[in-house]
Each structure stands twice: as C-alpha cells, then as structure tokens.
Design a protein around this motif. Structure first.
Motif, PDB file in Angstrom:
ATOM      1  N   UNK A  27      92.551  55.374 -52.557  1.00  0.00           N
ATOM      2  CA  UNK A  27      92.912  55.524 -53.826  1.00  0.00           C
ATOM      3  C   UNK A  27      92.129  54.197 -54.181  1.00  0.00           C
ATOM      4  N   UNK A  28      92.748  52.991 -53.617  1.00  0.00           N
ATOM      5  CA  UNK A  28      92.297  51.856 -53.535  1.00  0.00           C
ATOM      6  C   UNK A  28      90.768  51.311 -53.591  1.00  0.00           C
ATOM      7  N   UNK A  29      90.686  51.954 -52.324  1.00  0.00           N
ATOM      8  CA  UNK A  29      89.409  51.838 -51.754  1.00  0.00           C
ATOM      9  C   UNK A  29      88.109  51.851 -52.352  1.00  0.00           C
ATOM     10  N   UNK A  30      88.774  53.383 -52.842  1.00  0.00           N
ATOM     11  CA  UNK A  30      87.493  54.429 -53.477  1.00  0.00           C
ATOM     12  C   UNK A  30      87.260  53.597 -55.203  1.00  0.00           C
ATOM     13  N   UNK A  31      88.693  52.863 -55.590  1.00  0.00           N
ATOM     14  CA  UNK A  31      88.528  52.128 -56.829  1.00  0.00           C
ATOM     15  C   UNK A  31      87.465  51.329 -56.878  1.00  0.00           C
ATOM     16  N   UNK A  32      87.606  50.353 -56.063  1.00  0.00           N
ATOM     17  CA  UNK A  32      87.135  48.939 -55.601  1.00  0.00           C
ATOM     18  C   UNK A  32      85.163  49.009 -54.966  1.00  0.00           C
ATOM     19  N   UNK A  33      85.591  50.302 -54.635  1.00  0.00           N
ATOM     20  CA  UNK A  33      83.843  50.425 -53.711  1.00  0.00           C
ATOM     21  C   UNK A  33      83.397  51.076 -55.358  1.00  0.00           C
ATOM     22  N   UNK A  34      83.830  51.871 -55.796  1.00  0.00           N
ATOM     23  CA  UNK A  34      83.265  51.963 -57.462  1.00  0.00           C
ATOM     24  C   UNK A  34      83.095  51.272 -58.250  1.00  0.00           C
ATOM     25  N   UNK A  35      83.744  50.144 -58.057  1.00  0.00           N
ATOM     26  CA  UNK A  35      83.786  49.064 -59.230  1.00  0.00           C
ATOM     27  C   UNK A  35      84.029  49.756 -61.164  1.00  0.00           C
ATOM     28  N   UNK A  36      85.055  50.645 -61.152  1.00  0.00           N
ATOM     29  CA  UNK A  36      85.685  50.623 -61.695  1.00  0.00           C
ATOM     30  C   UNK A  36      87.306  50.515 -62.252  1.00  0.00           C
TER      31      UNK A  36
END
Length: 87
Positions: A27-36
């Motif tokens: 989930x953290x990786x996803x948030x960081x990749x999306x720049x959200x």
C-alpha cells in the motif's frame, strides 16, 4: 491526501505478521508511486516502508532457516519439528 495515519500505521512493525506487513508495504509503495501524498507524509511513510521491508525480510530469513534445518538434517533426512535456534 490524508493528514492522519490509519491505525495500522501506528502499530509496532515488529508485532505484525508477515502477510499484514507485506500488505501495508504494498500500500505504501502504491501511494508513493502514485504521488498521492504530500511530501512530509511521503517521507514518513517511506521510513515506515523501510521498517516493514526489513521486518518482512527478517521473517522470511527465519522461515528459510527453519525450512533448511528441517530439510538438511544430519542424516540427510528431514529432521522433524526441531525448534530453530535463534540467536
């Protein structure tokens, strides 16, 4: 962009089971990749992600040692369920 961390982010990383730690790390990786998330929050969750990654690696290493110990008994046969000697 959430300003408050979800309750699971406040839990001690060392107490998390592997599956939960891995899910949170993803989930953290996803948030960081999306720049959200904002920069300050990105820094905080990145640090938590590093701790989660280290915890998951440690759990996997311990599991691997246990499997190796079982499969590499002194007579070449499985050694059963002898506990792992963790130092």
């Amino acid at each position: 962009m959430s300003k408050t961390a979800p309750p699971e982010q406040n839990e001690d990383v060392a107490a998390l089971p592997f599956e939960r730690a891995l899910a949170e790390l993803e989930q953290i990786v996803d948030q960081l990749e999306k720049g959200s998330v904002a920069l300050e929050e990105s820094i905080a969750i990145y640090a938590r992600g590093q701790a989660l990654k280290a915890h998951c690696e440690n759990l996997l290493r311990n599991a691997e040692q246990r499997i190796e110990k079982i499969t590499l008994g002194p007579d070449g046969r499985p050694s059963g369920t002898e506990p792992l000697d963790v130092e």
